[in-house]
Each structure stands twice: as C-alpha cells, then as structure tokens.
Write an enzyme that holds these catalytic residues in place. Structure first.
Site, PDB file in Angstrom:
ATOM      1  N   PRO A   1       0.970  -1.265  -0.023  1.00 41.21           N
ATOM      2  CA  PRO A   1      -0.160  -0.017  -0.027  1.00 41.21           C
ATOM      3  C   PRO A   1       1.099   1.223   0.065  1.00 41.21           C
ATOM      4  O   PRO A   1       1.877   1.451   0.738  1.00 41.21           O
ATOM      5  CB  PRO A   1      -0.834   0.070   1.311  1.00 41.21           C
ATOM      6  N   ASN A   2       0.306   2.154  -0.744  1.00 41.76           N
ATOM      7  CA  ASN A   2       0.853   3.566  -0.984  1.00 41.76           C
ATOM      8  C   ASN A   2       2.223   3.594  -1.630  1.00 41.76           C
ATOM      9  O   ASN A   2       2.934   4.786  -1.664  1.00 41.76           O
ATOM     10  CB  ASN A   2       0.903   4.188   0.436  1.00 41.76           C
TER      11      ASN A   2
ATOM     12  N   ARG B   1       5.734  10.679  -2.821  1.00 47.35           N
ATOM     13  CA  ARG B   1       5.044  10.661  -1.597  1.00 47.35           C
ATOM     14  C   ARG B   1       6.105  10.723  -0.420  1.00 47.35           C
ATOM     15  O   ARG B   1       6.953   9.988  -0.542  1.00 47.35           O
ATOM     16  CB  ARG B   1       4.238   9.379  -1.723  1.00 47.35           C
TER      17      ARG B   1
ATOM     18  N   TYR C   1      10.942   8.741   2.126  1.00 46.76           N
ATOM     19  CA  TYR C   1      11.122   7.687   1.357  1.00 46.76           C
ATOM     20  C   TYR C   1      11.844   8.112   0.107  1.00 46.76           C
ATOM     21  O   TYR C   1      12.305   7.232  -0.724  1.00 46.76           O
ATOM     22  CB  TYR C   1       9.960   7.220   0.942  1.00 46.76           C
TER      23      TYR C   1
ATOM     24  N   ASN D   1       8.296  -5.254  -0.473  1.00 48.19           N
ATOM     25  CA  ASN D   1       8.273  -4.231   0.388  1.00 48.19           C
ATOM     26  C   ASN D   1       6.718  -4.000   0.715  1.00 48.19           C
ATOM     27  O   ASN D   1       5.846  -3.407  -0.013  1.00 48.19           O
ATOM     28  CB  ASN D   1       8.675  -2.814  -0.252  1.00 48.19           C
TER      29      ASN D   1
ATOM     30  N   ALA E   1       2.926  -0.705   4.899  1.00 41.10           N
ATOM     31  CA  ALA E   1       2.241  -0.903   6.428  1.00 41.10           C
ATOM     32  C   ALA E   1       1.860  -2.083   6.609  1.00 41.10           C
ATOM     33  O   ALA E   1       1.775  -2.460   7.918  1.00 41.10           O
ATOM     34  CB  ALA E   1       1.363   0.315   6.135  1.00 41.10           C
TER      35      ALA E   1
ATOM     36  N   HIS F   1       3.678  -4.179   9.324  1.00 43.75           N
ATOM     37  CA  HIS F   1       3.569  -4.175  10.844  1.00 43.75           C
ATOM     38  C   HIS F   1       2.364  -4.884  11.264  1.00 43.75           C
ATOM     39  O   HIS F   1       1.802  -4.804  12.480  1.00 43.75           O
ATOM     40  CB  HIS F   1       3.490  -2.720  11.098  1.00 43.75           C
TER      41      HIS F   1
ATOM     42  N   ASP G   1       0.990 -15.034   6.928  1.00 47.45           N
ATOM     43  CA  ASP G   1       0.975 -16.468   6.897  1.00 47.45           C
ATOM     44  C   ASP G   1       1.048 -16.986   5.458  1.00 47.45           C
ATOM     45  O   ASP G   1       1.552 -18.121   5.032  1.00 47.45           O
ATOM     46  CB  ASP G   1      -0.657 -16.595   7.105  1.00 47.45           C
TER      47      ASP G   1
ATOM     48  N   GLU H   1      12.863  -8.985   2.304  1.00 43.46           N
ATOM     49  CA  GLU H   1      11.969  -7.950   2.911  1.00 43.46           C
ATOM     50  C   GLU H   1      12.858  -6.537   2.598  1.00 43.46           C
ATOM     51  O   GLU H   1      13.882  -6.565   3.343  1.00 43.46           O
ATOM     52  CB  GLU H   1      11.423  -8.123   4.166  1.00 43.46           C
TER      53      GLU H   1
ATOM     54  N   HIS I   1      12.855  -2.307   2.777  1.00 45.00           N
ATOM     55  CA  HIS I   1      12.194  -0.847   3.365  1.00 45.00           C
ATOM     56  C   HIS I   1      13.078   0.304   2.763  1.00 45.00           C
ATOM     57  O   HIS I   1      14.291   0.241   2.888  1.00 45.00           O
ATOM     58  CB  HIS I   1      12.059  -0.828   4.890  1.00 45.00           C
ATOM     59  N   LEU I   2      12.479   1.109   2.115  1.00 45.17           N
ATOM     60  CA  LEU I   2      13.047   2.324   1.830  1.00 45.17           C
ATOM     61  C   LEU I   2      13.698   3.260   3.033  1.00 45.17           C
ATOM     62  O   LEU I   2      14.939   3.734   3.002  1.00 45.17           O
ATOM     63  CB  LEU I   2      12.227   3.211   1.326  1.00 45.17           C
ATOM     64  N   SER I   3      13.080   3.413   4.085  1.00 46.74           N
ATOM     65  CA  SER I   3      13.542   3.844   5.345  1.00 46.74           C
ATOM     66  C   SER I   3      13.971   2.931   6.418  1.00 46.74           C
ATOM     67  O   SER I   3      13.490   1.643   6.273  1.00 46.74           O
ATOM     68  CB  SER I   3      12.241   4.780   6.000  1.00 46.74           C
TER      69      SER I   3
ATOM     70  N   ARG J   1      11.939   4.543  13.314  1.00 45.05           N
ATOM     71  CA  ARG J   1      10.914   5.248  13.231  1.00 45.05           C
ATOM     72  C   ARG J   1       9.730   4.943  14.301  1.00 45.05           C
ATOM     73  O   ARG J   1      10.138   4.456  15.219  1.00 45.05           O
ATOM     74  CB  ARG J   1      10.206   4.823  11.964  1.00 45.05           C
TER      75      ARG J   1
ATOM     76  N   ARG K   1       6.144   0.680  13.579  1.00 40.68           N
ATOM     77  CA  ARG K   1       6.909   0.473  12.470  1.00 40.68           C
ATOM     78  C   ARG K   1       8.144  -0.368  12.705  1.00 40.68           C
ATOM     79  O   ARG K   1       8.886  -0.776  11.632  1.00 40.68           O
ATOM     80  CB  ARG K   1       7.218   1.496  11.637  1.00 40.68           C
TER      81      ARG K   1
END
Length: 160
Positions: free
Chosen positions: A14-15, A22, A27, A81, A84, A87, A94, A105, A107-109, A114, A118
């Site tokens: 998402p996002n 954004r 990010y 990635n 959200a 978390h 699953d 996995e 993540h940009l940040s 954070r 997160r």
C-alpha cells in the site's frame, strides 16, 4: 557453464505506487521507474541474472492473490516491500510462510528508527533477511541477496 536466470517478483504494498513523489523526506525522491535504469547502468550483471516482474497493490487481498499466483507459477525468488502491511498483516505473513518462495523484505526507510509500531515486522520472520534504510537501493541490495541465496541453493543441490 551458464548461470541460471531466475524469475523474481518485486512486490510493493500500500501507498508505494507513488514512490519518489510521496513523503520524499522519508522515502526519497527516486521512484520504482528508476530501478531498471539503475540496474542497467550500475548492475548489468545482476540484471542479466533475473527476469523481473513488478507488482504493486494497495489491497492486502490483491497482494496475497499475486503471491499465490507466483507460487503456482514457480517463481524462484521475491523482493517485497509490504509497506504498512509489514506491521499489521497476519494474513500476509501467513501467506509468505506457506508459499515458501525465498524472499528479502525491503524498506526504503530504516523502520527501526521510526515510530514504535513500524519497528515490528510480522512478515520478516519468513524472509531470508531484511534490507532497510537505503532508499531505492534497498531493492537492489535485496535483489542481489536473493540471487546469491538462489545460487547457493543451486550449488548445494548440484553437490548432492
């Protein structure tokens, strides 16, 4: 002996459809459209090793459907990635657990720098590892790790 070319799925949750636009302070300013150009310019050997398939969805169910499809199609590896959903989604965790496609996995940040929620990943327990905090380069580092692990597994299988 020619090295195997792996089918690798790159999944964004998402996002993440607006990377580079954004929340650029968190990010970064580079979008997913730049990933192929970075690979071509700086990592052509890695690009020669993979057949990349990109997928992004805002809905948890669509992502799970795509992961199950990847399992059915015998996709060799993934870079994901979950955004959200990292978390919050037991359903995604699953799915990643049962399909058993090796993945990293990303993540940009740096999620551990954070807010508290997160700093927890429900999905990472099924991952080969986690790369976080390097912006768009997190994907490239994650992709390299997937290829290295797949190569190592092929070497072990050949030795047996």
């Amino acid at each position: 002996m020619a090295l195997e070319k792996y089918s690798v799925l790159v999944v964004n949750g998402p996002n993440l459809g607006y990377l580079g636009q954004r929340d650029t302070g968190v990010y970064g300013t580079r979008g997913m459209d730049e990933l192929s150009a970075i690979l071509k310019k700086d990592h052509p050997g890695l690009l020669d090793r993979v057949e990349l398939d990109f997928f992004q969805a805002n809905g948890e169910g669509r992502i799970i459907d795509r992961l199950e499809s990847a399992w059915q199609n015998k996709t060799r590896g993934m870079v994901i990635n979950p955004g959200a959903l990292t978390h919050t989604s037991l359903a995604l965790a699953d799915c990643l657990g049962w399909i058993k496609i090796p993945f990293v996995e990303v993540h940009l940040s740096n999620i551990w720098s954070r807010d508290r929620i997160r700093q927890q990943s429900l999905t990472a327990r099924h991952a080969l590892g986690v790369v976080a905090g390097f912006g768009i380069m997190s994907y490239i580092y994650g992709l390299q790790a997937v290829v290295d692990c797949l190569d190592a597994n092929n070497t072990i299988a050949e030795d047996e």
